[in-house]
Write a protein that holds these residues in place. Structure first.
Motif, PDB file in Angstrom:
ATOM      1  N   PRO A   2       0.817  -1.224   0.000  1.00  0.00           N
ATOM      2  CA  PRO A   2       0.000   0.000   0.000  1.00  0.00           C
ATOM      3  C   PRO A   2       0.852   1.276   0.000  1.00  0.00           C
ATOM      4  CG  PRO A   2      -0.846  -1.552   1.620  1.00  0.00           C
ATOM      5  CD  PRO A   2       0.465  -2.102   1.122  1.00  0.00           C
ATOM      6  N   SER A   3       1.998   1.245   0.677  1.00  0.00           N
ATOM      7  CA  SER A   3       2.886   2.415   0.687  1.00  0.00           C
ATOM      8  C   SER A   3       3.443   2.688  -0.696  1.00  0.00           C
ATOM      9  CB  SER A   3       4.039   2.211   1.670  1.00  0.00           C
ATOM     10  OG  SER A   3       3.559   2.114   2.984  1.00  0.00           O
ATOM     11  N   MET A   4       3.760   1.631  -1.436  1.00  0.00           N
ATOM     12  CA  MET A   4       4.259   1.817  -2.796  1.00  0.00           C
ATOM     13  C   MET A   4       3.160   2.348  -3.709  1.00  0.00           C
ATOM     14  SD  MET A   4       6.988  -1.235  -3.211  1.00  0.00           S
ATOM     15  CE  MET A   4       7.573  -0.567  -4.734  1.00  0.00           C
ATOM     16  N   ALA A   5       1.913   1.953  -3.448  1.00  0.00           N
ATOM     17  CA  ALA A   5       0.794   2.506  -4.219  1.00  0.00           C
ATOM     18  C   ALA A   5       0.648   3.993  -3.927  1.00  0.00           C
ATOM     19  CB  ALA A   5      -0.498   1.761  -3.889  1.00  0.00           C
ATOM     20  N   VAL A   6       0.804   4.383  -2.670  1.00  0.00           N
ATOM     21  CA  VAL A   6       0.764   5.805  -2.302  1.00  0.00           C
ATOM     22  C   VAL A   6       1.900   6.548  -3.005  1.00  0.00           C
ATOM     23  CG1 VAL A   6       1.088   7.436  -0.382  1.00  0.00           C
ATOM     24  CG2 VAL A   6      -0.404   5.448  -0.093  1.00  0.00           C
ATOM     25  N   ALA A   7       3.077   5.943  -3.058  1.00  0.00           N
ATOM     26  CA  ALA A   7       4.222   6.576  -3.739  1.00  0.00           C
ATOM     27  C   ALA A   7       3.946   6.759  -5.223  1.00  0.00           C
ATOM     28  CB  ALA A   7       5.481   5.731  -3.532  1.00  0.00           C
ATOM     29  N   ALA A   8       3.318   5.768  -5.844  1.00  0.00           N
ATOM     30  CA  ALA A   8       3.002   5.886  -7.271  1.00  0.00           C
ATOM     31  C   ALA A   8       2.028   7.035  -7.514  1.00  0.00           C
ATOM     32  CB  ALA A   8       2.425   4.574  -7.798  1.00  0.00           C
ATOM     33  N   VAL A   9       1.021   7.149  -6.664  1.00  0.00           N
ATOM     34  CA  VAL A   9       0.042   8.243  -6.810  1.00  0.00           C
ATOM     35  C   VAL A   9       0.710   9.589  -6.531  1.00  0.00           C
ATOM     36  CG1 VAL A   9      -2.073   9.235  -5.842  1.00  0.00           C
ATOM     37  CG2 VAL A   9      -1.958   6.782  -6.331  1.00  0.00           C
ATOM     38  N   ALA A  10       1.532   9.649  -5.483  1.00  0.00           N
ATOM     39  CA  ALA A  10       2.217  10.905  -5.144  1.00  0.00           C
ATOM     40  C   ALA A  10       3.177  11.329  -6.247  1.00  0.00           C
ATOM     41  CB  ALA A  10       2.965  10.751  -3.824  1.00  0.00           C
ATOM     42  N   THR A  11       3.814  10.363  -6.886  1.00  0.00           N
ATOM     43  CA  THR A  11       4.743  10.670  -7.969  1.00  0.00           C
ATOM     44  C   THR A  11       4.032  11.320  -9.146  1.00  0.00           C
ATOM     45  OG1 THR A  11       6.137   8.838  -7.287  1.00  0.00           O
ATOM     46  CG2 THR A  11       6.487   9.646  -9.488  1.00  0.00           C
ATOM     47  N   ALA A  12       2.756  11.023  -9.309  1.00  0.00           N
ATOM     48  CA  ALA A  12       1.984  11.628 -10.398  1.00  0.00           C
ATOM     49  C   ALA A  12       1.750  13.121 -10.170  1.00  0.00           C
ATOM     50  CB  ALA A  12       0.649  10.899 -10.563  1.00  0.00           C
ATOM     51  N   GLY A  13       1.969  13.604  -8.962  1.00  0.00           N
ATOM     52  CA  GLY A  13       1.747  15.023  -8.656  1.00  0.00           C
ATOM     53  C   GLY A  13       2.558  15.969  -9.522  1.00  0.00           C
ATOM     54  N   GLY A  14       3.808  15.626  -9.785  1.00  0.00           N
ATOM     55  CA  GLY A  14       4.638  16.473 -10.646  1.00  0.00           C
ATOM     56  C   GLY A  14       4.087  16.565 -12.053  1.00  0.00           C
ATOM     57  N   PHE A  15       3.612  15.446 -12.565  1.00  0.00           N
ATOM     58  CA  PHE A  15       3.014  15.429 -13.901  1.00  0.00           C
ATOM     59  C   PHE A  15       1.755  16.288 -13.935  1.00  0.00           C
ATOM     60  CE2 PHE A  15      -0.206  13.572 -16.718  1.00  0.00           C
ATOM     61  CZ  PHE A  15       0.408  13.784 -17.942  1.00  0.00           C
ATOM     62  N   VAL A  16       0.897  16.138 -12.941  1.00  0.00           N
ATOM     63  CA  VAL A  16      -0.353  16.909 -12.901  1.00  0.00           C
ATOM     64  C   VAL A  16      -0.054  18.410 -12.815  1.00  0.00           C
ATOM     65  CG1 VAL A  16      -2.446  17.360 -11.544  1.00  0.00           C
ATOM     66  CG2 VAL A  16      -1.703  15.010 -11.963  1.00  0.00           C
ATOM     67  N   ALA A  17       0.894  18.789 -11.977  1.00  0.00           N
ATOM     68  CA  ALA A  17       1.257  20.207 -11.853  1.00  0.00           C
ATOM     69  C   ALA A  17       1.781  20.755 -13.171  1.00  0.00           C
ATOM     70  CB  ALA A  17       2.289  20.385 -10.747  1.00  0.00           C
ATOM     71  N   LEU A  18       2.654  20.020 -13.828  1.00  0.00           N
ATOM     72  CA  LEU A  18       3.224  20.487 -15.095  1.00  0.00           C
ATOM     73  C   LEU A  18       2.184  20.495 -16.210  1.00  0.00           C
ATOM     74  CD1 LEU A  18       6.010  21.483 -15.894  1.00  0.00           C
ATOM     75  CD2 LEU A  18       6.480  19.215 -16.803  1.00  0.00           C
TER      76      LEU A  18
END
Length: 126
Positions: A93-109
């Motif tokens: 579950p922590s790795m799933a959270v990391a995958a979702v959090a990593t998408a934040g940079g893409f969404v911002a850009l």
């Protein structure tokens, strides 16, 4: 390049969520790590190049040092946070959270003016 590299980062974590024991999964994870680092390198060099073109030459060193500080400075906090998260909810579950959090940079850009950038700017800002 910036958007593609950032879009790749969370996607490349998905196979790791399903990995199990065995040589095949070790090869898959090795390939994922290689692609992730290649994407991070492509993104990092491209965004630095764009920043250097749009930044006044007088402030180049300052903008690079601030960018480096913001990128590398808080890493120990993310390490502590990741350890706490794994302790609280488990590894997968922590790795799933990391995958979702990593998408934040893409969404911002994706929602920034950089999305419309098709070629390097030709003039320095300032």
């Amino acid at each position: 390049m910036l958007l593609s590299a950032l879009a790749l980062q969370p996607l490349i974590l998905l196979p790791v969520l399903f990995a199990g024991p065995g040589l095949l999964w070790q090869i898959v994870i090795g390939g994922c790590v290689t692609v992730r680092f290649a994407g991070a390198t492509a993104h990092g060099s491209t965004q630095r190049s764009v920043r250097q073109v749009v930044c006044d030459p007088h402030y180049q060193g300052r903008q690079q040092s601030i960018g480096t500080w913001l990128t590398f400075g808080p890493r120990f906090l993310s390490t502590l946070g990741a350890g706490a998260l794994v302790s609280a909810i488990g590894l997968v579950p922590s790795m799933a959270v990391a995958a979702v959090a990593t998408a934040g940079g893409f969404v911002a850009l994706l929602h920034s003016p950089v999305r419309r950038l098709r070629a390097m700017p030709t003039t320095s800002g300032g």
